[in-house]
Write a protein that holds these residues in place. Structure first.
Motif, mmCIF file in Angstrom:
data_model
loop_
_atom_site.group_PDB
_atom_site.id
_atom_site.type_symbol
_atom_site.label_atom_id
_atom_site.label_comp_id
_atom_site.label_asym_id
_atom_site.label_seq_id
_atom_site.Cartn_x
_atom_site.Cartn_y
_atom_site.Cartn_z
ATOM 1 N N LEU A 52 -44.335 -6.636 -7.605
ATOM 2 C CA LEU A 52 -44.083 -6.917 -6.191
ATOM 3 C C LEU A 52 -45.375 -7.347 -5.494
ATOM 4 N N GLY A 53 -46.479 -6.649 -5.790
ATOM 5 C CA GLY A 53 -47.765 -7.015 -5.192
ATOM 6 C C GLY A 53 -48.153 -8.449 -5.518
ATOM 7 N N LYS A 54 -47.949 -8.859 -6.775
ATOM 8 C CA LYS A 54 -48.276 -10.227 -7.182
ATOM 9 C C LYS A 54 -47.420 -11.243 -6.422
ATOM 10 N N GLU A 61 -48.118 -13.851 3.583
ATOM 11 C CA GLU A 61 -49.409 -13.524 4.184
ATOM 12 C C GLU A 61 -49.561 -12.018 4.397
ATOM 13 N N ASN A 62 -48.624 -11.245 3.830
ATOM 14 C CA ASN A 62 -48.659 -9.802 4.015
ATOM 15 C C ASN A 62 -49.564 -9.166 2.967
ATOM 16 N N VAL A 63 -50.876 -9.424 3.101
ATOM 17 C CA VAL A 63 -51.829 -8.950 2.107
ATOM 18 C C VAL A 63 -51.943 -7.420 2.118
ATOM 19 N N LEU A 64 -51.754 -6.808 3.287
ATOM 20 C CA LEU A 64 -51.851 -5.340 3.355
ATOM 21 C C LEU A 64 -50.718 -4.670 2.587
ATOM 22 N N LEU A 65 -49.500 -5.225 2.680
ATOM 23 C CA LEU A 65 -48.380 -4.677 1.918
ATOM 24 C C LEU A 65 -48.616 -4.864 0.418
ATOM 25 N N ALA A 66 -49.145 -6.046 0.048
ATOM 26 C CA ALA A 66 -49.448 -6.298 -1.367
ATOM 27 C C ALA A 66 -50.484 -5.309 -1.871
ATOM 28 N N LYS A 67 -51.540 -5.094 -1.081
ATOM 29 C CA LYS A 67 -52.575 -4.143 -1.489
ATOM 30 C C LYS A 67 -51.997 -2.730 -1.615
ATOM 31 N N GLY A 68 -51.101 -2.365 -0.686
ATOM 32 C CA GLY A 68 -50.462 -1.052 -0.764
ATOM 33 C C GLY A 68 -49.694 -0.873 -2.061
ATOM 34 N N CYS A 69 -49.050 -1.957 -2.526
ATOM 35 C CA CYS A 69 -48.318 -1.904 -3.805
ATOM 36 C C CYS A 69 -49.275 -1.646 -4.968
ATOM 37 N N PHE A 70 -50.369 -2.371 -5.004
ATOM 38 C CA PHE A 70 -51.337 -2.196 -6.100
ATOM 39 C C PHE A 70 -51.990 -0.807 -6.043
ATOM 40 N N ASP A 71 -52.337 -0.363 -4.840
ATOM 41 C CA ASP A 71 -52.955 0.966 -4.686
ATOM 42 C C ASP A 71 -52.021 2.063 -5.178
ATOM 43 N N ARG A 72 -50.753 1.992 -4.755
ATOM 44 C CA ARG A 72 -49.784 3.019 -5.149
ATOM 45 C C ARG A 72 -49.541 2.986 -6.655
ATOM 46 N N ALA A 73 -49.480 1.778 -7.224
ATOM 47 C CA ALA A 73 -49.284 1.647 -8.671
ATOM 48 C C ALA A 73 -50.425 2.322 -9.428
ATOM 49 N N HIS A 74 -51.650 2.121 -8.948
ATOM 50 C CA HIS A 74 -52.799 2.723 -9.628
ATOM 51 C C HIS A 74 -52.746 4.255 -9.548
ATOM 52 N N VAL A 75 -52.367 4.783 -8.389
ATOM 53 C CA VAL A 75 -52.262 6.241 -8.231
ATOM 54 C C VAL A 75 -51.234 6.809 -9.206
ATOM 55 N N LEU A 76 -50.110 6.114 -9.359
ATOM 56 C CA LEU A 76 -49.028 6.604 -10.218
ATOM 57 C C LEU A 76 -49.429 6.718 -11.692
ATOM 58 N N ILE A 77 -50.348 5.867 -12.152
ATOM 59 C CA ILE A 77 -50.691 5.838 -13.589
ATOM 60 C C ILE A 77 -52.164 6.152 -13.836
ATOM 61 N N ALA A 78 -52.842 6.684 -12.829
ATOM 62 C CA ALA A 78 -54.287 6.914 -12.940
ATOM 63 C C ALA A 78 -54.643 7.798 -14.128
ATOM 64 N N ARG A 79 -53.790 8.773 -14.460
ATOM 65 C CA ARG A 79 -54.109 9.722 -15.534
ATOM 66 C C ARG A 79 -53.362 9.419 -16.829
ATOM 67 N N LYS A 80 -52.672 8.318 -16.889
ATOM 68 C CA LYS A 80 -51.900 7.973 -18.091
ATOM 69 C C LYS A 80 -52.718 7.006 -18.945
ATOM 70 N N GLU A 81 -53.381 7.530 -19.978
ATOM 71 C CA GLU A 81 -54.298 6.759 -20.817
ATOM 72 C C GLU A 81 -53.609 5.562 -21.470
ATOM 73 N N GLU A 82 -52.342 5.733 -21.819
ATOM 74 C CA GLU A 82 -51.641 4.667 -22.551
ATOM 75 C C GLU A 82 -51.311 3.468 -21.665
ATOM 76 N N GLU A 83 -51.492 3.594 -20.336
ATOM 77 C CA GLU A 83 -51.145 2.501 -19.430
ATOM 78 C C GLU A 83 -52.395 1.771 -18.921
ATOM 79 N N VAL A 84 -53.402 1.665 -19.781
ATOM 80 C CA VAL A 84 -54.667 1.065 -19.365
ATOM 81 C C VAL A 84 -54.497 -0.396 -18.935
ATOM 82 N N ASP A 85 -53.639 -1.163 -19.633
ATOM 83 C CA ASP A 85 -53.441 -2.572 -19.260
ATOM 84 C C ASP A 85 -52.800 -2.698 -17.883
ATOM 85 N N LEU A 86 -51.870 -1.787 -17.565
ATOM 86 C CA LEU A 86 -51.229 -1.816 -16.261
ATOM 87 C C LEU A 86 -52.232 -1.455 -15.165
ATOM 88 N N ARG A 87 -53.119 -0.507 -15.466
ATOM 89 C CA ARG A 87 -54.162 -0.171 -14.489
ATOM 90 C C ARG A 87 -55.075 -1.367 -14.244
#
Length: 575
Positions: A52-54, A61-87
């Motif tokens: 969605l962010g992409k 032009e809703n760059v803040l909403l896009a950034k919010g998507c990427f930020d939230r995605a990173h929080v969700l998988i921050a501790r999941k080692e196997e999802e390094v490519d998604l991070r």
């Protein structure tokens, strides 16, 4: 399959169709899926948010909403080692959002975080991706050494095409930094790589080969290798016109390379004295560039804040080219003494910097230098000195440091004459301490400044020796008619001061022919004043009176042009 699954599947199908309307519809589907009552499994939600962010970044032009998507995605998988490519994808998206927002500091931080992720698939490719983007951000700030350091630290990339792209980009950074030792080193690496590819009969995409050759072309132009410039221009031109399917996938459009080659021709024609043709070529090239910008929704009044996220990347590519073409045209107009036209070109560049302060961050230094040159041409030496000093303060490690110092020294000499010798020598000494790297044109300007200083101090033999070297560089290697005329004038002046019996008329006649053909009024007036002194000394009254008449005529013409520039400035200030 629940409603969320259906919405995500529909978004995938819409994305595959590839149009902007379909991608916006896909984004709406993903937003709807995320807004359903129950939470998704974290990894699945992160994947949806990255997609969605992409989509938002590309199509809205809703760059803040896009950034919010990427930020939230990173929080969700921050501790999941196997999802390094998604991070990594999340970090890439966050960096892209900061790029669009013009926050280079945060963009660099996100790129560094992404580059620090280890493991996963395609680690080498991800490493290269983050390094190149970080190098580009550093390049925009003028931190060329750090930028080159990131490129040199890259792990080996796979494939000849990627290797050539990387080699060409290293040339780009070396060009921006004016580190000529490194520039020659990278040029040799490029030549060796190209020979290696040819020896193995490797198939290289057309866009890769042309970009590679184009960077070699710019490098040879910077180094003053005019024969190679001509040969490379012809080799690149042989690739065009190209159909889109022959060009292949590339971040650089084929039309951009074509106009880039025209830019090289504009600069080359200006140096060879074909200034009118250079200006006309620049105007026709600018019309085509304007057309490309118009297709991106970028017009004369568009500001950086108006650009959609999708056009920031491609827009900067064309805006940088537009700036360089206008700059080359402005320089040609100054040489032609078309000072009102040069002022209009300069005003256009000032407008571009005002509208795109981040996208054109690394061009402020050039703008100050161009402004200083115009003030110098208008004999406003105090203002010129200030502009050249401003050029050195606006960019870290400014690649135009040497040029700004030398041009300031020339303005000081014009303003204060013999009283300025000590100050000019101090400037030269400081420049030599901070930088030993100089392009050929800068070397000649340094010779001119130093020879004038020597002559003012009565050291005519030293001045003449320097000017002979300068003449060889200006005429034989650079083939720059304006600088050649300047050196000839100085040689004639120094020769006469050293030995009154030496005839300097042949040198002055050559300088007069060159400056007259260039329509360079200040240079021609300088030559006429020197010839007037010769005819007065030789008691040739007819020639003396002819010189006086021409001096009066050209002085009035130059004063009229300077008055027009001042009037334009007043109108601009009032507006």
């Amino acid at each position: 399959m629940d409603a969320r699954d259906e919405l995500v599947s529909l978004a995938e199908e819409l994305e595959r169709n590839g149009g902007q309307k379909e991608e916006i519809a896909a984004a709406q589907c993903l937003l709807a899926a995320l807004s359903r009552g129950h939470q998704m499994e974290p990894v699945r939600e992160a994947r949806v948010r990255v997609r969605l962010g992409k989509l938002l970044l590309r199509n809205t032009e809703n760059v803040l909403l896009a950034k919010g998507c990427f930020d939230r995605a990173h929080v969700l998988i921050a501790r999941k080692e196997e999802e390094v490519d998604l991070r990594r994808e999340a970090w890439s998206g966050i960096a892209s959002c900061y790029h669009v927002m013009g926050n280079l500091k945060q963009e660099k931080q996100a790129l560094r975080k992404g580059g620090e992720e280890s493991g996963g698939t395609n680690q080498k490719e991800w490493n290269a991706y983050f390094k190149v983007r970080l190098a580009d951000a550093l390049n925009m700030e003028g931190k060329f050494e750090e930028s080159m350091g990131e490129l040199e630290a890259m792990v080996e990339v796979s494939g000849e095409a990627k290797g050539m792209d990387l080699a060409a980009y290293k040339l780009h950074v070396a060009l921006a930094s004016s580190n000529f030792t490194r520039l020659q080193e990278k040029l040799r690496e490029c030549d060796a790589l190209l020979e290696s590819v040819k020896a193995r009969n490797e198939s290289i995409p057309a866009h890769c080969m042309v970009y590679f050759l184009f960077m070699k072309l710019l490098t040879n132009q910077q180094l003053g290798n005019n024969l190679q410039v001509q040969a490379l221009s012809e080799e690149i031109s042989s690739f065009f016109p190209l159909q889109d399917d022959m060009w292949g996938r590339s971040w650089i459009p084929s039309a951009w390379i074509e106009e880039g080659v025209d830019l090289v021709k504009i600069v080359h024609r200006s140096m060879c004295g074909e200034l009118r043709q250079a200006v006309e070529l620049a105007k026709s090239s600018l019309a085509r560039v304007d057309s490309q910008l118009s297709m991106l929704g970028i017009g004369p009044k568009t500001k950086q804040s108006h650009l959609s996220n999708m056009t920031v990347w491609s827009g900067r590519l064309w805006l940088v080219l537009q700036f360089n073409i206008i700059q080359a045209m402005c320089l040609a107009q100054m040489t032609l003494s078309d000072l009102p036209e040069a002022h209009l070109s300069l005003a256009a560049l000032e407008g571009m910097i005002h509208r795109y302060p981040v996208l054109l961050l690394d061009f402020k230094c050039r703008l100050h230098i161009l402004s200083g040159l115009l003030h110098h041409s208008c004999m406003e030496y105090t203002e010129a000195i200030q502009r050249f000093q401003n050029a050195r303060s606006c960019l870290e490690g400014a690649s135009l440091l040497n040029a700004s110092v030398l041009l300031e020294a020339l303005s000081i000499l014009c303003k204060d004459g013999e009283n300025a010798c000590a100050q000019v020598l101090d400037l030269l000494q400081t420049m030599r301490k901070t930088s030993s790297e100089k392009e050929e044109q800068t070397k000649v300007i340094e010779i001119i400044v130093e020879s004038i200083t020597f002559a003012n101090q009565g050291e005519h033999a030293e001045a003449k020796s320097l000017l002979n070297k300068g003449l060889k560089l200006a005429h034989t290697k650079l083939m720059n008619q304006q600088i050649t005329a300047q050196v000839l004038n100085l040689l004639a002046m120094v020769s006469a001061a050293k030995d009154a019996n030496v005839s300097n008329i042949p040198m002055l006649q050559s300088a007069s022919t060159l400056s007259r053909n260039l329509n360079d009024l200040p240079m021609h007036l300088q030559t006429l004043h020197l010839m007037k002194q010769v005819w007065e000394r030789e008691k040739n009254e007819a020639k003396f009176m002819e010189c006086c008449s021409l001096i009066d005529k050209h002085t009035l013409l130059l004063q009229d042009k300077v008055a027009q520039v001042k009037q334009q400035r007043q109108i601009q200030k009032a507006a």
